[in-house]
Design a protein around this motif. Sequence first.
Motif, short mmCIF file in Angstrom:
data_model
loop_
_atom_site.label_atom_id
_atom_site.label_comp_id
_atom_site.label_asym_id
_atom_site.label_seq_id
_atom_site.Cartn_x
_atom_site.Cartn_y
_atom_site.Cartn_z
N PRO A 1 96.52 -4.65 34.47
CA PRO A 1 94.57 -4.03 33.02
C PRO A 1 94.02 -5.54 34.07
O PRO A 1 93.69 -6.22 34.40
N ALA A 2 92.90 -4.10 33.51
CA ALA A 2 91.62 -4.70 34.33
C ALA A 2 90.13 -4.56 33.38
O ALA A 2 90.13 -3.73 31.73
N GLU A 3 88.98 -5.07 33.09
CA GLU A 3 87.71 -5.09 32.53
C GLU A 3 87.33 -3.81 33.03
O GLU A 3 86.84 -3.41 32.35
N ASN A 4 87.21 -3.79 34.43
CA ASN A 4 86.45 -2.85 34.41
C ASN A 4 87.11 -2.09 36.69
O ASN A 4 87.68 -2.49 36.92
N VAL A 5 86.95 -0.81 36.31
CA VAL A 5 87.14 -0.08 37.24
C VAL A 5 85.93 0.23 38.02
O VAL A 5 85.76 1.43 37.27
N THR A 6 85.10 0.59 38.93
CA THR A 6 83.75 1.08 39.83
C THR A 6 84.83 1.05 40.65
O THR A 6 84.96 1.12 41.88
N LEU A 7 84.04 3.40 41.09
CA LEU A 7 83.57 3.80 42.56
C LEU A 7 82.58 3.61 43.38
O LEU A 7 81.45 3.71 42.67
N VAL A 8 82.48 2.70 44.16
CA VAL A 8 81.20 2.81 45.07
C VAL A 8 81.20 3.46 46.45
O VAL A 8 81.97 3.89 46.64
N SER B 1 87.80 2.82 51.40
CA SER B 1 87.41 3.86 51.72
C SER B 1 88.28 5.10 51.37
O SER B 1 88.41 5.49 52.86
N LEU B 2 87.87 5.79 51.00
CA LEU B 2 89.07 6.82 50.22
C LEU B 2 88.62 8.13 50.59
O LEU B 2 89.76 9.13 51.11
N TRP B 3 87.69 8.13 51.08
CA TRP B 3 86.88 9.58 52.27
C TRP B 3 85.73 8.65 52.94
O TRP B 3 84.80 7.71 52.20
N THR B 4 85.33 9.43 54.04
CA THR B 4 83.83 9.36 54.78
C THR B 4 83.40 10.83 55.43
O THR B 4 84.05 11.44 55.27
N ALA B 5 82.38 10.36 55.76
CA ALA B 5 81.02 11.75 55.86
C ALA B 5 81.88 12.09 56.65
O ALA B 5 81.39 11.82 58.21
N THR C 1 78.71 11.88 48.78
CA THR C 1 77.85 10.82 49.66
C THR C 1 78.69 10.46 51.03
O THR C 1 80.11 10.87 51.24
N PRO C 2 78.53 9.72 51.95
CA PRO C 2 78.84 9.10 52.84
C PRO C 2 80.26 8.64 52.49
O PRO C 2 81.29 8.34 53.54
N TYR C 3 80.66 7.40 52.04
CA TYR C 3 81.82 7.50 51.52
C TYR C 3 82.12 6.37 50.03
O TYR C 3 81.05 7.29 49.13
#
Length: 305
Positions: A233-240, A301-305, A282-284
């Motif tokens: 359980p999370a208050e927020n989830v962010t993709l940076v 990081s789930l991906w890189t450029a 996006t680069p990452y």
Amino acid sequence: MTPFEGDGVWLRCALHAHTTNSDGEMAPDMLVRHYEWAGFDVLAITDHWVRTVERSTRKLLVIPSTELNAQAGGPEQDAHVLALGVRADPVIPENEFAPLQEVVDWILANGGVPYIAHTYWSGLRADQWEDCRGLVGIEVYNAGCELEISRGDASLHWDEALERGKAFFALATDDSHHPGFDSGFAWTWVRAAEKSQEAVLEALRTGAFYGSTGPEIFGVDIEDDAIVVRCSPAENVTLVSSRARGARANAGRLGYPKDSQILSRDSAGLITSCRLERPWNTPYGRVVVADSNGRRAWTNSLWTA
């Protein structure tokens, strides 16, 4: 492939801790018992300039390691480097510490995995270490530094390097010196082929882990235009995913849904799964999960450029 895919065991790892062999308050055997009782699976003892070797127990795998000093751009710019699983005993220099590249080269030559520690606490800039060949990553969160002077969060440094195409991984650690006061606040969940030193080090080399101060991440599914996150359980989830670009799901009634959709909630209304839109080109992209107490978890990081 992310650590949330495929096979392997999840291991709760304390990867930065000190004993009486350097500046810690607890003897090595007692530190092992302390982390065993606290429910950890792996402990790397990282005494300063000492490779502490202590026996593993039935429950806790102990990885001999050390923490070394290095020059990051000059004699006055001191960097600390974790040498995780290194097989040789370090020798402290009589005069100045060696440049960062030489220290990392020594760690690699002796079977270790090098991560730079507490860059914010050390007063370093990303451009002082991001071009070091063979450096695997940094500490995104150091609980000891945060507890002492609120300089434990190095996510800004991490993002600066990632945005410039430097594919570093990031640990969350205690950096414990006073067990019971600065232990059990941050850890790294490693997805290893098995519970062995070799498997854990390989996971640390390849980024098969995530860091946490509390929240758990159960799955991250990557789609062409979005990612789906399943978590405690999370208050927020962010993709940076670079400056001014990303997505965020907020559980609160007045939460601003930035390119996101909440897929499921618990009985208190907190997020247990969500869909985050993936910005184009996006680069990452890395995920941060925060619970209602402000504790966080960080994927690599789930991906890189």
